[in-house]
Structure formats: C-alpha cells, structure tokens
Design an enzyme around this catalytic site. Structure first.
Site, mmCIF file in Angstrom:
data_model
loop_
_atom_site.group_PDB
_atom_site.id
_atom_site.type_symbol
_atom_site.label_atom_id
_atom_site.label_comp_id
_atom_site.label_asym_id
_atom_site.label_seq_id
_atom_site.Cartn_x
_atom_site.Cartn_y
_atom_site.Cartn_z
ATOM 1 N N GLY A 117 0.438 -4.979 1.024
ATOM 2 C CA GLY A 117 -0.796 -4.989 0.232
ATOM 3 C C GLY A 117 -0.610 -5.624 -1.142
ATOM 4 N N GLU A 127 4.571 -5.547 7.264
ATOM 5 C CA GLU A 127 3.768 -4.612 8.062
ATOM 6 C C GLU A 127 4.285 -4.413 9.486
ATOM 7 O OE1 GLU A 127 2.548 -6.569 5.798
ATOM 8 O OE2 GLU A 127 0.871 -5.620 4.761
ATOM 9 N N GLU A 151 -0.801 -9.244 -0.583
ATOM 10 C CA GLU A 151 -2.212 -9.515 -0.270
ATOM 11 C C GLU A 151 -3.051 -9.543 -1.549
ATOM 12 O OE1 GLU A 151 -2.309 -6.355 2.845
ATOM 13 O OE2 GLU A 151 -3.318 -7.907 4.003
ATOM 14 N N ALA A 160 0.873 -1.169 0.000
ATOM 15 C CA ALA A 160 0.000 0.000 0.000
ATOM 16 C C ALA A 160 0.914 1.224 0.000
ATOM 17 C CB ALA A 160 -0.878 -0.026 1.240
HETATM 18 N N1 DAK Z 1 4.607 3.194 -0.748
HETATM 19 C C1 DAK Z 1 5.025 4.364 -1.261
HETATM 20 N N2 DAK Z 1 6.160 4.495 -1.948
HETATM 21 C C2 DAK Z 1 6.900 3.394 -2.125
HETATM 22 C C3 DAK Z 1 6.532 2.126 -1.602
HETATM 23 C C4 DAK Z 1 5.305 2.057 -0.897
HETATM 24 N N3 DAK Z 1 4.857 0.911 -0.386
HETATM 25 N N4 DAK Z 1 7.490 1.230 -1.942
HETATM 26 C C5 DAK Z 1 8.411 1.915 -2.634
HETATM 27 N N5 DAK Z 1 8.059 3.199 -2.767
HETATM 28 C C6 DAK Z 1 8.786 4.269 -3.440
HETATM 29 C C7 DAK Z 1 10.026 4.655 -2.628
HETATM 30 O O1 DAK Z 1 9.676 5.552 -1.591
HETATM 31 C C8 DAK Z 1 10.875 5.299 -3.708
HETATM 32 O O2 DAK Z 1 10.386 6.597 -3.944
HETATM 33 P P1 DAK Z 1 11.402 7.850 -4.162
HETATM 34 O O3 DAK Z 1 12.242 7.894 -2.953
HETATM 35 O O4 DAK Z 1 12.146 7.470 -5.423
HETATM 36 O O5 DAK Z 1 10.468 9.011 -4.328
HETATM 37 C C9 DAK Z 1 10.550 4.450 -4.954
HETATM 38 O O6 DAK Z 1 9.308 3.804 -4.683
HETATM 39 C C10 DAK Z 1 11.596 3.392 -5.255
HETATM 40 O O7 DAK Z 1 11.806 2.633 -4.064
HETATM 41 P P2 DAK Z 1 13.230 2.461 -3.375
HETATM 42 O O8 DAK Z 1 14.153 3.580 -3.716
HETATM 43 O O9 DAK Z 1 12.990 2.161 -1.926
HETATM 44 O O10 DAK Z 1 13.752 1.140 -4.134
HETATM 45 P P3 DAK Z 1 14.788 0.057 -3.583
HETATM 46 O O11 DAK Z 1 15.154 -0.795 -4.736
HETATM 47 O O12 DAK Z 1 15.867 0.700 -2.779
HETATM 48 O O13 DAK Z 1 13.925 -0.833 -2.548
HETATM 49 C C11 DAK Z 1 11.972 -2.001 -1.756
HETATM 50 C C12 DAK Z 1 12.828 -1.575 -2.990
HETATM 51 C C13 DAK Z 1 10.717 -2.688 -2.319
HETATM 52 C C14 DAK Z 1 12.770 -2.983 -0.914
HETATM 53 C C15 DAK Z 1 11.629 -0.731 -0.941
HETATM 54 O O14 DAK Z 1 11.053 0.253 -1.814
HETATM 55 C C16 DAK Z 1 10.655 -0.975 0.183
HETATM 56 O O15 DAK Z 1 11.028 -1.474 1.246
HETATM 57 N N6 DAK Z 1 9.418 -0.549 -0.010
HETATM 58 C C17 DAK Z 1 8.401 -0.554 0.974
HETATM 59 C C18 DAK Z 1 7.875 -1.943 1.217
HETATM 60 C C19 DAK Z 1 6.813 -1.866 2.242
HETATM 61 O O16 DAK Z 1 7.082 -1.719 3.450
HETATM 62 N N7 DAK Z 1 5.574 -1.813 1.767
HETATM 63 C C20 DAK Z 1 4.413 -1.485 2.577
HETATM 64 C C21 DAK Z 1 3.999 -2.671 3.380
HETATM 65 S S1 DAK Z 1 2.699 -2.228 4.432
HETATM 66 C C22 DAK Z 1 -4.505 -0.318 4.374
HETATM 67 C C23 DAK Z 1 -4.570 -1.674 4.125
HETATM 68 C C24 DAK Z 1 -3.398 -2.340 3.914
HETATM 69 C C25 DAK Z 1 -2.205 -1.691 4.011
HETATM 70 C C26 DAK Z 1 -2.179 -0.337 4.301
HETATM 71 C C27 DAK Z 1 -3.310 0.372 4.487
HETATM 72 N N8 DAK Z 1 -5.714 0.421 4.669
HETATM 73 C C28 DAK Z 1 -6.934 -0.300 4.584
HETATM 74 C C29 DAK Z 1 -5.681 1.790 4.911
HETATM 75 C C30 DAK Z 1 -1.023 -2.407 3.746
HETATM 76 C C31 DAK Z 1 0.149 -1.933 4.162
HETATM 77 C C32 DAK Z 1 1.337 -2.344 3.488
HETATM 78 O O17 DAK Z 1 1.361 -2.735 2.346
#
Ligand code: DAK
Length: 259
Positions: A111, A134, A114, A65
């Site tokens: 997400g 998460e 998911e 997400a």
């Molecule tokens: N959200 C927003 N931006 C994201 C992102 C995300 N999930 N994942 C990556 N990006 C963005 C990064 O911020 C970066 O943006 P800039 O800095 O260039 O502006 C760009 O994409 C490229 O990412 P990286 O520079 O980080 O790329 P790397 O190769 O270094 O790393 C990575 C890739 C996939 C390991 C890393 O980007 C990463 O750790 N990403 C986040 C993974 C993560 O934690 N995802 C979220 C999990 S929590 C909800 C229901 C469900 C959820 C939420 C709300 N509601 C009902 C409200 C679920 C929550 C989740 O999914």
C-alpha cells in the site's frame, strides 16, 4: 487534530508527513482517513499550490497497509475497503488538481508503493526500497497497484515485481522509470521542495487541466480497477491469505497450502 499525519504549509507547498515510525508508517484505517482529509482541505486552500508526501524517520516512506489490521478481514470487507480506499485516497491523489510529489525516504512497500504511485511524480532517496510484496501474503495489491505499476514501468517488469514479491533498490526504480530522480537522503526534501517551487511559477489552473487530460488517457483501462477490487476481496477468502498474514505476524516464513 490529526494523530498520524503531520501537515505543514510553507511558501505554497503542503508537506504531508505520515507519522507512525514505530510501525514503519504502515497505513491503518485512521492514517488513510487523515491523508484523505488533508487532501480535501488542500483542494480549496489557495495557499497550497503543490503537495509533497513523505514518511517520518529515515527508514520508511510507508511499509504497506497495516497487516495487523487487515489480517482477519472477510472477502466482502476486503472488496468494500478497497473500493473506499480507491475513492477516498488513491484516486483523490491521482486526480488532484495540483501537483503531488512523493518523496520516498525509505521502504515503500505494498500500500505504501501504491500511495507513492498515485502521486504524479516520485523522487527517491538512495536508501529507498520499493516493492509489492502482496503475493507473499496470499494477497494482491488492493489500492490500484495492479493498474498503476504496469502504467509506469510496463507489463513485463510489473509482472516480475508482482510475482516475485521482491523489493527493488532506488537505482533499479530509476532505471525502470518508477521514480524520476534519486538523491542522497539528506537532499530528498530539499529536492522535492525545489521541484515544487519550480512548478509554482506556472499556471495552477493549467496544471489542473494537465492532470485531467493525462488521466483521461488512462481511462480506457479503468475497468481494471474494478477487477482488482473484486479479486482483492476474493483473496481474503483463501487459505493462502490466512497463512501469509499469520506467518508475517508470527515472524516466520509462510507455507502456502495453494488454496
Ligand atoms: N503492517 C504492520 N506492521 C508493520 C508493517 C506493516 N505493513 N511493516 C512493518 N511493521 C512493523 C513490524 O511488525 C515491526 O513491529 P514490532 O515487531 O516492532 O512491533 C516494526 O514495524 C518494525 O519492522 P521490522 O522489525 O520488520 O523491521 P525490519 O527492518 O526487520 O524489516 C521490512 C523492515 C519493511 C522489510 C519489514 O518490516 C516488512 O517486511 N514489512 C512488511 C512489508 C509488507 O509485507 N507490507 C504489506 C504489504 S501488503 C487493503 C488494501 C491494500 C492493502 C491491504 C488492505 N484493503 C483495502 C483492506 C495492501 C496490502 C499491503 O500493503
């Protein structure tokens, strides 16, 4: 006209590509709405027999997400949005009366995993990496991950993935049964399309009943989704969640206060 989702319909296959490559296809509200709309349009479209879901670019299926968007939600908003997401996207896909195949072309996190788990079948490219990170953000999965992950890989492996917040590679995912097949990146879409074509030879009506029957077998656990929705909302009221998301956005490691 959709902004973040591309739909192409050819030979009975609807290819849905999530297209926000600069954000690694992270799911913001609009993207989720567009995915929901696309599936609703396929329901009564006789030209669509099977749906293939993928992400644009070579790096990510969906990296979760959109953290920027949910970082300042309240508990009530979290619960409400989780409920809406379940009803308008994730359950719609799981219960979709035509086969849905996720072609996981890179990171499928949070997400994003998911979303892939709500599809009926997953095929991954060798470079794919999957996880539910998460808890590293002070959160729990809010789109069915606490329910579908143990259904697919068993409780012990699911707990390890949820507690560690770590990613697994495609080979491990295959070994766990999280994905059905692993192929070279350049063969991913072709493999998904071949599978889709092979399904199309069979009765579309019968396949719809298969989905209904298989899902009915899981209904006993349906209350688990309600518990997830409530607990997910509660996370937004914690200090750990604020620290987890702030740390990600500030590109530093979190230091969780444990409250
Ligand atoms: N959200 C927003 N931006 C994201 C992102 C995300 N999930 N994942 C990556 N990006 C963005 C990064 O911020 C970066 O943006 P800039 O800095 O260039 O502006 C760009 O994409 C490229 O990412 P990286 O520079 O980080 O790329 P790397 O190769 O270094 O790393 C990575 C890739 C996939 C390991 C890393 O980007 C990463 O750790 N990403 C986040 C993974 C993560 O934690 N995802 C979220 C999990 S929590 C909800 C229901 C469900 C959820 C939420 C709300 N509601 C009902 C409200 C679920 C929550 C989740 O999914």
């Amino acid at each position: 006209m959709m902004e973040y989702v591309i739909v192409e319909i050819n030979d009975g296959i609807a290819l849905v590509t999530i297209n926000r490559p600069k954000q690694l296809n992270a799911l913001n509200k609009q993207t989720l709405e567009e995915i929901g709309e696309a599936f609703e349009a396929f329901r009564d479209n006789n030209e669509v027999k099977v749906v293939v879901l993928t992400g644009s670019g070579e790096k990510a299926f969906v990296a979760g997400a959109d953290i920027k968007e949910f970082a300042d939600f309240s508990g009530a908003q979290g619960t409400e949005l989780a409920k809406t997401g379940h009803m308008t996207v994730f359950n719609i896909i799981e219960e979709f009366p035509k086969p849905v195949i996720a072609a996981i072309n890179g990171f499928a996190l949070g997400g994003g995993l998911e979303l892939a788990m709500s599809a009926h079948i997953r095929i991954a490219s060798m470079n794919a990496r999957m996880g539910l990170p998460e808890t590293s953000l002070g959160l729990i999965p809010g789109y069915g991950g606490t329910q579908r992950l143990p259904q697919l890989i068993g409780k012990g492996r699911a707990f390890e993935m949820l507690f560690s917040a770590k990613m697994i590679d495609a080979e491990t995912a295959l070994n766990y049964g999280l994905v059905n097949h692993v192929v070279a990146p350049e063969e991913l879409l072709e493999t998904a399309q071949k599978m889709a074509s092979s399904f199309m030879k069979n009765s579309i009506v019968a396949m719809g009943f298969v989905v209904e029957a298989v899902n009915a077998g899981m209904l006993e656990g349906a209350i688990g989704y309600d518990v997830e929705v409530q607990a997910f909302g509660d996370c937004f009221e914690t200090e750990d969640f604020k620290e987890g998301t702030t740390a990600f956005l500030e590109k530093r490691k979190p230091s969780f206060p444990g409250a």
